[in-house]
Design a protein around this motif. Sequence first.
Motif, mmCIF file in Angstrom:
data_model
loop_
_atom_site.group_PDB
_atom_site.id
_atom_site.type_symbol
_atom_site.label_atom_id
_atom_site.label_comp_id
_atom_site.label_asym_id
_atom_site.label_seq_id
_atom_site.Cartn_x
_atom_site.Cartn_y
_atom_site.Cartn_z
ATOM 1 N N CYS A 121 34.518 47.241 49.503
ATOM 2 C CA CYS A 121 33.477 46.476 50.201
ATOM 3 C C CYS A 121 33.504 46.693 51.704
ATOM 4 O O CYS A 121 32.458 46.686 52.356
ATOM 5 C CB CYS A 121 33.619 44.989 49.888
ATOM 6 S SG CYS A 121 33.205 44.583 48.187
ATOM 7 N N GLU A 155 28.527 43.382 38.050
ATOM 8 C CA GLU A 155 29.570 43.780 38.996
ATOM 9 C C GLU A 155 30.059 42.582 39.808
ATOM 10 O O GLU A 155 31.242 42.431 40.059
ATOM 11 C CB GLU A 155 29.049 44.856 39.968
ATOM 12 C CG GLU A 155 28.734 46.176 39.327
ATOM 13 C CD GLU A 155 27.326 46.262 38.766
ATOM 14 O OE1 GLU A 155 26.990 47.314 38.210
ATOM 15 O OE2 GLU A 155 26.563 45.286 38.869
ATOM 16 N N GLY A 156 29.142 41.742 40.221
ATOM 17 C CA GLY A 156 29.502 40.560 40.987
ATOM 18 C C GLY A 156 30.282 39.539 40.156
ATOM 19 O O GLY A 156 31.191 38.880 40.653
ATOM 20 N N ARG A 157 29.942 39.439 38.890
ATOM 21 C CA ARG A 157 30.620 38.471 38.013
ATOM 22 C C ARG A 157 31.982 38.971 37.537
ATOM 23 O O ARG A 157 32.931 38.209 37.457
ATOM 24 C CB ARG A 157 29.735 38.145 36.811
ATOM 25 C CG ARG A 157 28.517 37.304 37.174
ATOM 26 C CD ARG A 157 27.791 36.799 35.927
ATOM 27 N NE ARG A 157 27.451 37.852 34.984
ATOM 28 C CZ ARG A 157 26.349 38.600 35.038
ATOM 29 N NH1 ARG A 157 25.477 38.426 35.995
ATOM 30 N NH2 ARG A 157 26.112 39.515 34.129
ATOM 31 N N LYS A 181 38.888 45.841 45.579
ATOM 32 C CA LYS A 181 37.553 45.394 45.925
ATOM 33 C C LYS A 181 37.384 45.253 47.441
ATOM 34 O O LYS A 181 36.356 45.652 48.003
ATOM 35 C CB LYS A 181 37.299 44.054 45.221
ATOM 36 C CG LYS A 181 35.921 43.520 45.321
ATOM 37 C CD LYS A 181 35.800 42.357 44.341
ATOM 38 C CE LYS A 181 34.984 41.240 44.880
ATOM 39 N NZ LYS A 181 34.858 40.138 43.935
ATOM 40 N N PHE A 208 29.096 43.953 44.521
ATOM 41 C CA PHE A 208 29.982 42.827 44.232
ATOM 42 C C PHE A 208 29.383 41.486 44.652
ATOM 43 O O PHE A 208 29.748 40.451 44.105
ATOM 44 C CB PHE A 208 31.347 43.027 44.889
ATOM 45 C CG PHE A 208 32.172 44.108 44.232
ATOM 46 C CD1 PHE A 208 32.447 44.070 42.875
ATOM 47 C CD2 PHE A 208 32.673 45.162 44.974
ATOM 48 C CE1 PHE A 208 33.203 45.064 42.256
ATOM 49 C CE2 PHE A 208 33.430 46.157 44.371
ATOM 50 C CZ PHE A 208 33.693 46.112 43.015
ATOM 51 N N ALA A 209 28.473 41.491 45.603
ATOM 52 C CA ALA A 209 27.855 40.244 46.059
ATOM 53 C C ALA A 209 26.668 39.848 45.186
ATOM 54 O O ALA A 209 26.174 38.728 45.283
ATOM 55 C CB ALA A 209 27.410 40.385 47.514
ATOM 56 N N SER A 210 26.225 40.752 44.344
ATOM 57 C CA SER A 210 25.043 40.487 43.526
ATOM 58 C C SER A 210 25.367 39.535 42.377
ATOM 59 O O SER A 210 26.516 39.297 42.040
ATOM 60 C CB SER A 210 24.508 41.804 42.947
ATOM 61 O OG SER A 210 25.340 42.239 41.883
#
Length: 133
Positions: A11, A27-29, A7, A21-23
């Motif tokens: 990123c 994907e973030g979870r 990751k 990944f920040a959302s």
Amino acid sequence: TVLRAHKAILCTRLEFFRAAFASGMSEGRTGAVTISAISHKLGSKAVKALLTYLYNDEIDHITSPSLALELLANAGYLTLYPYAQHRRLIMQCSELVLSILSIENCVDILRILYVEDTPSDFLQRSIIAFIVT
């Protein structure tokens, strides 16, 4: 197909992954991005080539014009274009696509570049010059 990647590397190298990944979306979870989420038109060979590039900053493994066009056609979607660090990849792909340019395919290639908002002005100008001459 499951492709594993770090990751932190993803990123660091691409805004697309940083945003995913920040959302607050899955994907973030989960910390996972499914191939179908990034490959609306990106095949597994292109995803593998992209990962190799992201990890090693190597572009020598991208030797197929069709793979190069596939990467270029998805460059805007993957946010490759805002970063000078991806210029070599975009130029390598552009040169490969130019190597197969012909009267039969030039309009189709140009259409793909415009529809997908591909960041290779060099390639678009070269194809237009080819058509005009």
